[in-house]
Design a protein around this motif. Structure first.
Motif, PDB file in Angstrom:
ATOM      1  N   ALA A  14      46.899  38.103  45.562  1.00 26.27           N
ATOM      2  CA  ALA A  14      46.231  39.136  46.178  1.00 26.27           C
ATOM      3  C   ALA A  14      46.702  39.258  47.577  1.00 26.27           C
ATOM      4  N   SER A  15      47.252  38.410  47.996  1.00 19.57           N
ATOM      5  CA  SER A  15      48.021  38.579  49.433  1.00 19.57           C
ATOM      6  C   SER A  15      49.143  39.639  49.591  1.00 19.57           C
ATOM      7  N   VAL A  40      41.262  48.091  43.715  1.00 16.42           N
ATOM      8  CA  VAL A  40      40.676  47.632  42.319  1.00 16.42           C
ATOM      9  C   VAL A  40      41.666  46.483  42.075  1.00 16.42           C
ATOM     10  N   GLU A  41      43.160  46.580  42.192  1.00 16.42           N
ATOM     11  CA  GLU A  41      43.919  45.492  41.782  1.00 16.42           C
ATOM     12  C   GLU A  41      43.713  44.476  42.608  1.00 16.42           C
ATOM     13  N   ALA A  45      42.835  40.539  41.420  1.00 13.03           N
ATOM     14  CA  ALA A  45      43.538  39.332  42.037  1.00 13.03           C
ATOM     15  C   ALA A  45      42.607  38.377  42.479  1.00 13.03           C
ATOM     16  N   GLN A  46      41.638  38.735  43.439  1.00 16.69           N
ATOM     17  CA  GLN A  46      40.695  37.721  43.987  1.00 16.69           C
ATOM     18  C   GLN A  46      39.831  37.195  42.987  1.00 16.69           C
ATOM     19  N   LEU A  51      38.743  32.118  40.175  1.00 15.74           N
ATOM     20  CA  LEU A  51      38.421  31.210  38.988  1.00 15.74           C
ATOM     21  C   LEU A  51      39.765  30.045  39.003  1.00 15.74           C
ATOM     22  N   ARG A  52      40.995  30.330  39.188  1.00 17.02           N
ATOM     23  CA  ARG A  52      41.827  29.208  39.177  1.00 17.02           C
ATOM     24  C   ARG A  52      41.511  28.169  40.088  1.00 17.02           C
TER      25      ARG A  52
END
Length: 59
Positions: A14-15, A40-41, A45-46, A51-52
């Protein structure tokens, strides 16, 4: 147990996507199709990164 939805997460962090969004905005591209696609991408990613980190914290 409900089926697990297919993962469509981003392959990029995301960064990295955020930096592209910032550059596009600085160049006046906010509201363009490229900007919307990056948003959207970035959101995917966020979610994926969130989740991780939840799994890591729980482990």
């Amino acid at each position: 147990m409900p089926p697990t939805p297919a993962s469509s997460g981003s392959a990029r962090p995301a960064s990295v996507i955020n930096e592209e969004i910032r550059a596009l905005v600085e160049d006046g591209g906010a509201g363009s199709d490229a900007y919307l696609e990056l948003l959207v991408e970035w959101a995917a990613a966020q979610r994926s990164e969130g989740l991780r980190s939840d799994v890591t914290e729980a482990a």
